[in-house]
Design a protein around this motif. Structure first.
Motif, mmCIF file in Angstrom:
data_model
loop_
_atom_site.group_PDB
_atom_site.id
_atom_site.type_symbol
_atom_site.label_atom_id
_atom_site.label_comp_id
_atom_site.label_asym_id
_atom_site.label_seq_id
_atom_site.Cartn_x
_atom_site.Cartn_y
_atom_site.Cartn_z
ATOM 1 N N LYS A 106 43.865 45.102 51.905
ATOM 2 C CA LYS A 106 42.661 45.108 51.075
ATOM 3 C C LYS A 106 42.896 44.253 49.850
ATOM 4 C CE LYS A 106 43.942 49.070 48.329
ATOM 5 N NZ LYS A 106 43.451 49.581 47.110
ATOM 6 N N GLN A 107 41.808 43.752 49.293
ATOM 7 C CA GLN A 107 41.845 42.991 48.045
ATOM 8 C C GLN A 107 41.611 43.971 46.904
ATOM 9 O OE1 GLN A 107 42.464 39.584 47.888
ATOM 10 N NE2 GLN A 107 42.925 39.908 50.043
ATOM 11 N N THR A 108 42.400 43.844 45.845
ATOM 12 C CA THR A 108 42.215 44.711 44.682
ATOM 13 C C THR A 108 41.380 44.002 43.624
ATOM 14 O OG1 THR A 108 44.162 43.932 43.481
ATOM 15 C CG2 THR A 108 44.503 45.712 45.103
ATOM 16 N N ASP A 109 40.919 44.755 42.645
ATOM 17 C CA ASP A 109 40.137 44.153 41.564
ATOM 18 C C ASP A 109 41.004 43.368 40.589
ATOM 19 O OD1 ASP A 109 41.371 46.377 40.488
ATOM 20 O OD2 ASP A 109 39.558 47.221 39.604
ATOM 21 N N TYR A 110 42.340 43.455 40.727
ATOM 22 C CA TYR A 110 43.232 42.673 39.851
ATOM 23 C C TYR A 110 43.872 41.503 40.593
ATOM 24 C CZ TYR A 110 46.366 46.181 41.894
ATOM 25 O OH TYR A 110 47.017 47.012 42.757
ATOM 26 N N GLY A 111 43.312 41.153 41.777
ATOM 27 C CA GLY A 111 43.699 39.926 42.454
ATOM 28 C C GLY A 111 44.831 40.027 43.459
ATOM 29 N N SER A 112 45.196 41.217 43.853
ATOM 30 C CA SER A 112 46.284 41.392 44.809
ATOM 31 C C SER A 112 45.737 41.671 46.199
ATOM 32 C CB SER A 112 47.174 42.571 44.374
ATOM 33 O OG SER A 112 48.300 42.685 45.215
ATOM 34 N N THR A 113 46.522 41.328 47.197
ATOM 35 C CA THR A 113 46.273 41.766 48.561
ATOM 36 C C THR A 113 47.335 42.812 48.855
ATOM 37 O OG1 THR A 113 45.469 39.567 49.166
ATOM 38 C CG2 THR A 113 46.097 41.030 50.975
ATOM 39 N N TYR A 130 50.661 41.201 44.091
ATOM 40 C CA TYR A 130 50.617 41.232 42.630
ATOM 41 C C TYR A 130 52.031 41.333 42.064
ATOM 42 C CZ TYR A 130 49.594 42.885 37.901
ATOM 43 O OH TYR A 130 49.527 43.018 36.545
#
Length: 138
Positions: A106-113, A130
């Motif tokens: 999943k993609q996070t709201d802080y730019g990580s997968t 991240y």
């Protein structure tokens, strides 16, 4: 995964115990790509083991023993592991090795997968791209 030779040597080592430490070490190497750096023990008992993460850092573990109650109960350990490249391949490697995937990519709201998986002892491993915020200059 690419090694990061310029990173400082690890100074924080997450630690945990396992019912079957030797089996868990083999699983963590096969499923997630940790490298067995050191294992000290007798027979099935592991007194101390170090597993390195190729891009940097690592974890330490040992066998749970009757004479040594673990501070962290078996199966309650969790850790975030930075995956600078190849996270799609890592989740498939983990799945193929029998890891229980608890959170799909999943993609996070802080730019990580990210994804999460459990090992056979019940520990949760979070993997993501991240790397943390840059250090502030001194």
């Amino acid at each position: 995964m690419t090694e990061t030779p310029t990173a400082p040597p690890p100074a924080v080592w997450p630690t945990f115990t396992a019912r079957d430490a030797r089996g868990l070490i083999a699983f963590l190497v096969k499923a997630f790509g940790f490298e067995e750096t050191a294992v000290y023990g007798d027979g099935d008992v592991v007194h101390h083991a170090e597993l390195s993460w190729p891009p940097g850092g690592g974890v330490m573990l040992g066998s749970a023993r009757d004479d040594n109650k673990p501070i962290t109960p078996i199966g309650s350990f969790s850790c975030y592991v930075v995956v600078p490249e190849g996270i799609e391949q890592l989740i498939e490697r983990a799945r193929s090795a029998g890891a229980k995937i608890t959170v799909e990519l999943k993609q996070t709201d802080y730019g990580s997968t990210d994804f999460a998986a459990q090992d056979p002892e019940g520990n949760t491993w979070y993997f993501g791209t991240y790397p943390g915020e840059p250090r502030k200059s001194r």
